[in-house]
Design a protein around this motif. Structure first.
Motif, PDB file in Angstrom:
ATOM      1  N   LEU A  59       0.788  -1.248  -0.074  1.00  0.00           N
ATOM      2  CA  LEU A  59       0.201  -0.035   0.014  1.00  0.00           C
ATOM      3  C   LEU A  59       0.866   1.207   0.072  1.00  0.00           C
ATOM      4  O   LEU A  59       1.656   1.561   0.835  1.00  0.00           O
ATOM      5  CB  LEU A  59      -0.998   0.017   1.232  1.00  0.00           C
ATOM      6  CG  LEU A  59      -1.761  -1.356   1.430  1.00  0.00           C
ATOM      7  CD1 LEU A  59      -2.548  -0.921   2.767  1.00  0.00           C
ATOM      8  CD2 LEU A  59      -2.854  -1.399   0.205  1.00  0.00           C
ATOM      9  N   MET A  61       0.213   4.897   0.485  1.00  0.00           N
ATOM     10  CA  MET A  61      -0.664   5.725   1.189  1.00  0.00           C
ATOM     11  C   MET A  61      -0.452   7.128   1.179  1.00  0.00           C
ATOM     12  O   MET A  61       0.343   7.671   1.415  1.00  0.00           O
ATOM     13  CB  MET A  61      -0.788   5.199   2.583  1.00  0.00           C
ATOM     14  CG  MET A  61      -0.830   3.908   2.821  1.00  0.00           C
ATOM     15  SD  MET A  61      -1.376   3.235   4.421  1.00  0.00           S
ATOM     16  CE  MET A  61      -3.091   3.392   4.567  1.00  0.00           C
ATOM     17  N   GLU A  65      -4.143   9.617   4.746  1.00  0.00           N
ATOM     18  CA  GLU A  65      -5.079   8.360   4.412  1.00  0.00           C
ATOM     19  C   GLU A  65      -5.034   7.432   5.775  1.00  0.00           C
ATOM     20  O   GLU A  65      -6.066   7.159   6.044  1.00  0.00           O
ATOM     21  CB  GLU A  65      -4.688   7.663   3.083  1.00  0.00           C
ATOM     22  CG  GLU A  65      -5.718   6.719   2.745  1.00  0.00           C
ATOM     23  CD  GLU A  65      -7.169   7.149   2.356  1.00  0.00           C
ATOM     24  OE1 GLU A  65      -8.355   6.509   2.538  1.00  0.00           O
ATOM     25  OE2 GLU A  65      -7.139   8.358   1.842  1.00  0.00           O
ATOM     26  N   ASN A  71     -10.525   4.414   6.030  1.00  0.00           N
ATOM     27  CA  ASN A  71      -9.612   3.990   5.088  1.00  0.00           C
ATOM     28  C   ASN A  71      -9.896   2.303   5.100  1.00  0.00           C
ATOM     29  O   ASN A  71     -10.026   1.780   6.259  1.00  0.00           O
ATOM     30  CB  ASN A  71      -8.193   4.363   5.542  1.00  0.00           C
ATOM     31  CG  ASN A  71      -7.226   3.335   4.651  1.00  0.00           C
ATOM     32  OD1 ASN A  71      -6.738   2.362   5.267  1.00  0.00           O
ATOM     33  ND2 ASN A  71      -6.896   3.786   3.595  1.00  0.00           N
ATOM     34  N   GLY A  73      -8.040   0.428   3.255  1.00  0.00           N
ATOM     35  CA  GLY A  73      -6.601  -0.149   2.975  1.00  0.00           C
ATOM     36  C   GLY A  73      -5.988  -1.262   4.284  1.00  0.00           C
ATOM     37  O   GLY A  73      -5.475  -2.272   3.891  1.00  0.00           O
ATOM     38  N   LEU A 144      -0.699  -0.984  -4.571  1.00  0.00           N
ATOM     39  CA  LEU A 144      -2.007  -0.484  -4.609  1.00  0.00           C
ATOM     40  C   LEU A 144      -2.007   1.295  -4.248  1.00  0.00           C
ATOM     41  O   LEU A 144      -1.359   1.444  -3.109  1.00  0.00           O
ATOM     42  CB  LEU A 144      -3.274  -1.078  -3.619  1.00  0.00           C
ATOM     43  CG  LEU A 144      -3.621  -2.386  -3.918  1.00  0.00           C
ATOM     44  CD1 LEU A 144      -4.566  -2.951  -2.987  1.00  0.00           C
ATOM     45  CD2 LEU A 144      -4.099  -2.566  -5.449  1.00  0.00           C
ATOM     46  N   ASP A 146      -3.154   3.986  -2.312  1.00  0.00           N
ATOM     47  CA  ASP A 146      -4.234   4.092  -1.366  1.00  0.00           C
ATOM     48  C   ASP A 146      -4.739   5.640  -0.987  1.00  0.00           C
ATOM     49  O   ASP A 146      -3.858   6.256  -0.183  1.00  0.00           O
ATOM     50  CB  ASP A 146      -3.998   3.418  -0.102  1.00  0.00           C
ATOM     51  CG  ASP A 146      -4.992   3.202   0.894  1.00  0.00           C
ATOM     52  OD1 ASP A 146      -6.195   3.138   0.463  1.00  0.00           O
ATOM     53  OD2 ASP A 146      -5.022   2.608   1.934  1.00  0.00           O
ATOM     54  N   TRP A 149      -9.526   9.125  -5.520  1.00  0.00           N
ATOM     55  CA  TRP A 149      -9.197   8.820  -7.038  1.00  0.00           C
ATOM     56  C   TRP A 149      -8.110  10.078  -7.221  1.00  0.00           C
ATOM     57  O   TRP A 149      -7.173   9.773  -8.025  1.00  0.00           O
ATOM     58  CB  TRP A 149     -10.439   8.856  -7.725  1.00  0.00           C
ATOM     59  CG  TRP A 149     -10.006   8.552  -9.107  1.00  0.00           C
ATOM     60  CD1 TRP A 149     -10.230   9.358 -10.147  1.00  0.00           C
ATOM     61  CD2 TRP A 149      -9.160   7.633  -9.577  1.00  0.00           C
ATOM     62  NE1 TRP A 149      -9.879   9.127 -11.472  1.00  0.00           N
ATOM     63  CE2 TRP A 149      -9.199   7.617 -11.082  1.00  0.00           C
ATOM     64  CE3 TRP A 149      -8.591   6.415  -9.091  1.00  0.00           C
ATOM     65  CZ2 TRP A 149      -8.416   6.876 -11.907  1.00  0.00           C
ATOM     66  CZ3 TRP A 149      -7.794   5.488  -9.938  1.00  0.00           C
ATOM     67  CH2 TRP A 149      -7.882   6.006 -11.315  1.00  0.00           C
ATOM     68  N   ALA A 152      -4.797   9.407  -5.718  1.00  0.00           N
ATOM     69  CA  ALA A 152      -4.225   7.976  -6.754  1.00  0.00           C
ATOM     70  C   ALA A 152      -3.363   8.670  -7.933  1.00  0.00           C
ATOM     71  O   ALA A 152      -2.341   8.259  -8.355  1.00  0.00           O
ATOM     72  CB  ALA A 152      -5.253   7.045  -6.785  1.00  0.00           C
ATOM     73  N   THR A 191      -9.950   0.525  -1.631  1.00  0.00           N
ATOM     74  CA  THR A 191      -8.904  -0.063  -1.864  1.00  0.00           C
ATOM     75  C   THR A 191      -9.115  -1.575  -1.453  1.00  0.00           C
ATOM     76  O   THR A 191      -8.575  -2.494  -1.949  1.00  0.00           O
ATOM     77  CB  THR A 191      -7.788   0.496  -0.986  1.00  0.00           C
ATOM     78  OG1 THR A 191      -7.935   1.882  -1.027  1.00  0.00           O
ATOM     79  CG2 THR A 191      -6.396  -0.148  -0.936  1.00  0.00           C
ATOM     80  N   VAL A 194     -10.776  -3.512  -4.559  1.00  0.00           N
ATOM     81  CA  VAL A 194      -9.718  -3.668  -5.515  1.00  0.00           C
ATOM     82  C   VAL A 194      -9.010  -5.023  -5.056  1.00  0.00           C
ATOM     83  O   VAL A 194      -8.508  -5.734  -5.955  1.00  0.00           O
ATOM     84  CB  VAL A 194      -8.741  -2.470  -5.439  1.00  0.00           C
ATOM     85  CG1 VAL A 194      -7.763  -2.876  -6.775  1.00  0.00           C
ATOM     86  CG2 VAL A 194      -9.637  -1.318  -6.235  1.00  0.00           C
ATOM     87  N   ALA A 195      -8.702  -5.107  -3.748  1.00  0.00           N
ATOM     88  CA  ALA A 195      -7.755  -6.141  -3.501  1.00  0.00           C
ATOM     89  C   ALA A 195      -8.538  -7.429  -3.464  1.00  0.00           C
ATOM     90  O   ALA A 195      -7.884  -8.742  -3.831  1.00  0.00           O
ATOM     91  CB  ALA A 195      -7.058  -6.109  -1.725  1.00  0.00           C
TER      92      ALA A 195
END
Length: 249
Positions: A59, A61, A65, A71, A73, A144, A146, A149, A152, A191, A194-195
């Protein structure tokens, strides 16, 4: 049995220690568990369990975050033992993060929409991941980004060390195929969601189901923590705890 602190717990303690003022999240006066950041009454730490997985996560981050109770993540680190976390810095690259990406033990993949890939960046579609991993000798490390958007995209654009990594990209219908929530755009998932997609694509559907159930429990506990649900009826929370534990069998 209480599990030891993981990488996100450690980043949280570090980030809080260097803060010059308290992080005023919604519900700032709530008494929270220091590990899951949920209200102590709805803490899920006694339910947490580590899974057996052949994949790893990293991650990256965005600044604060890690301080956000919302969060997701941290949920990945809750379950997947080999999860690493570092706080992103625009001007200084973390040496440990770079050592991880360059390690002979891992094959890193950046999980990000293919439309943002650099011209020379290899793109691996989600449907091709299982075949690709079967030919790899290194342990896959899924990176990822984290944050929101917008954050990111900023992390990706400002981090040249991410531009040479093979990019794992999910087709627009992936969220629907795995039964996960979608944001305003197809790739705007939490997040942890997505994982879950990554674990499914990497041929670990049982672990994907566990993470998805853990995410659902987190959402429900968050709603109770924010007084969005009556504390007189904890049946939905108990049901989701049981559903998560069932995925572990």
């Amino acid at each position: 049995m209480t599990l030891p602190p993981h990488a996100v717990h450690q980043r949280y303690q570090y980030r809080k220690a260097i803060s010059t003022r308290p992080y005023n999240a919604r519900g700032k006066n709530l008494e929270r568990c220091e590990a899951c950041l949920l209200a102590q009454r709805y803490c899920t730490c006694d339910t947490r369990a580590q899974l057996q997985s052949e994949v790893s996560f990293l991650l990256v981050m965005y600044d604060d975050e890690v301080l956000k109770p919302s969060n997701s993540g941290r949920l990945i680190a809750d379950l997947i033992p080999d999860t690493h976390a570092y706080i992103w810095d625009r001007t200084r690259t973390n040496r440990k993060l770079m050592a991880l990406l360059e390690s002979s033990e891992y094959q890193p993949y950046l999980v990000f929409p293919s439309e943002y890939a650099m011209p020379s960046q290899a793109v691996v579609p989600d449907v091709a991941l299982k075949t690709r991993l079967a030919s790899e000798t290194k342990r896959p490390l899924f990176v990822l980004l984290d944050g929101s958007w917008r954050e990111a995209i900023k992390m990706f654009n400002k981090s040249e060390y991410l531009h040479h990594l093979p990019m794992l990209s999910f087709a627009p219908d992936a969220a629907a195929r795995y039964g996960l929530r979608k944001g305003s755009r197809d790739f705007q998932l939490g997040t942890a969601e997505v994982a879950s997609l990554v674990l499914s694509a990497a041929a670990e559907p049982k672990n994907a189901a566990s993470l998805s159930a853990w995410f659902s429990l987190f959402i429900e506990s968050s709603l109770y923590s924010r007084s969005r649900k009556s504390p007189k009826d904890l049946a939905p929370l108990d049901s989701l705890k049981a559903a998560f534990l069932k995925t572990l069998k």
